[in-house]
Design an enzyme around this catalytic site. Structure first.
Site, PDB file in Angstrom:
ATOM      1  N   ASP A   1       0.431   4.214   4.434  1.00 21.49           N
ATOM      2  CA  ASP A   1      -0.996   4.375   4.733  1.00 21.49           C
ATOM      3  C   ASP A   1      -1.633   3.040   5.115  1.00 21.49           C
ATOM      4  O   ASP A   1      -1.210   1.988   4.648  1.00 21.49           O
ATOM      5  CB  ASP A   1      -1.691   4.967   3.498  1.00 21.49           C
TER       6      ASP A   1
ATOM      7  N   HIS B   1      -0.170   1.844  14.178  1.00 27.67           N
ATOM      8  CA  HIS B   1       1.060   2.638  14.039  1.00 27.67           C
ATOM      9  C   HIS B   1       2.245   1.882  14.647  1.00 27.67           C
ATOM     10  O   HIS B   1       3.324   1.844  14.072  1.00 27.67           O
ATOM     11  CB  HIS B   1       0.904   3.995  14.722  1.00 27.67           C
TER      12      HIS B   1
ATOM     13  N   LEU C   1      22.533   4.760   3.043  1.00 30.20           N
ATOM     14  CA  LEU C   1      21.217   5.335   2.733  1.00 30.20           C
ATOM     15  C   LEU C   1      20.949   6.596   3.566  1.00 30.20           C
ATOM     16  O   LEU C   1      21.291   6.638   4.745  1.00 30.20           O
ATOM     17  CB  LEU C   1      20.152   4.272   3.071  1.00 30.20           C
TER      18      LEU C   1
END
Ligand code: FPP
Length: 248
Positions: A21, A38, A132
């Site tokens: 955020d 972004h 991962l």
């Protein structure tokens, strides 16, 4: 000295979930359009993913686009979709180099075709990676996911495949998009907001929540280490008493 040296590698959270955020506020601070935030958030995605892979965290889920984000100005939605396609393409090298397996949760079938294609290709190409697992929550919201699960269970009951008496927590968990993954143990939200915003509500039932004022584009490896160190200092009781947990 890096904070990573203070992390106990034997007590890592197996799964970390993040609400990225603050991109818009970061852009505004720099006198730029929201999409600039972004775009700069991508480097934080890379840093966080790399740090998790290096440490040995098994699963990382990033809230990249919520079902509510469609309500943003069309220009921002389009730019976000474009950024996603572009980033997946550009980061394939990093995924391969670090043996990262890419996955997605959410209402993927309603994403633009180009986005679906790029995502499907990257998922396919990385499916055998054993490092991962990076899970992108795309067009995701918990209430959507839970509603879909309820529909599936109702259909199974209607068709006589499931007995109402036998519906358990496992029945519900197995109908969620996250059925293959363990629940996140640590949830990080950047930008100082302290809420869950329809994110993994079922899965985060026992997660430790960590909020940092750092805006997402500024979030770096040291910030992630700080969150993990904080997590490792907490006592996780799962409804038991402190004494019970200590005896084990
Ligand atoms: C929230 O900040 C951020 C988003 C809704 C999008 C996150 C997307 C990225 C970081 C881009 C690329 C991601 C991937 C996985 C390739 P906000 O816009 O709500 O910020 P604000 O609250 O300051 O307005």
């Amino acid at each position: 000295m890096s904070l990573s040296e203070h992390i106990d590698k034997n007590r890592l959270p197996e799964h970390i979930a993040i609400i990225m955020d603050g991109n818009g506020r970061w852009a505004k601070m720099h006198g730029e359009m929201r999409i600039f935030g972004h775009q700069n958030g991508v480097s934080a995605v890379r840093a966080t993913t790399e740090a998790c892979a290096e440490l040995g965290v098994k699963f990382l889920t990033l809230y990249a686009f919520s079902t509510e984000n469609w309500a943003r100005p069309q220009q921002e939605v389009d730019a976000l979709m474009e950024l996603l396609v572009e980033t997946i393409g550009k980061e394939m090298g990093t995924l391969i180099e670090n043996k990262i397996r890419l996955r997605a949760i959410g209402n993927i079938s309603s994403l633009p075709a180009k986005c679906r294609r790029e995502l499907a290709e990257a998922i396919q190409e990385t499916q055998h990676h054993e490092g991962l697992t990076l899970i992108l929550a795309l067009n995701y919201s918990s209430r959507w996911e839970l509603t879909e699960a309820m529909k599936k269970i109702a259909q199974d009951v209607q068709q006589g495949l499931v007995d109402v008496e036998n519906i358990s927590e496992n029945t519900i968990a197995s109908c969620l998009d996250t059925y293959e993954y363990p629940n996140p143990e640590l949830m990080i939200r950047t930008s100082g907001e302290q809420r869950l915003s329809n994110y993994l509500l079922w899965q985060l039932a026992y997660a430790e929540l960590y909020f940092t004022p750092v805006l997402w584009p500024d979030f770096n490896k040291e910030d992630l280490y700080r969150a993990i160190i904080d997590f490792q200092k907490r006592e996780r009781r799962f409804g038991k008493t402190s004494e019970q947990v200590k005896v084990k």
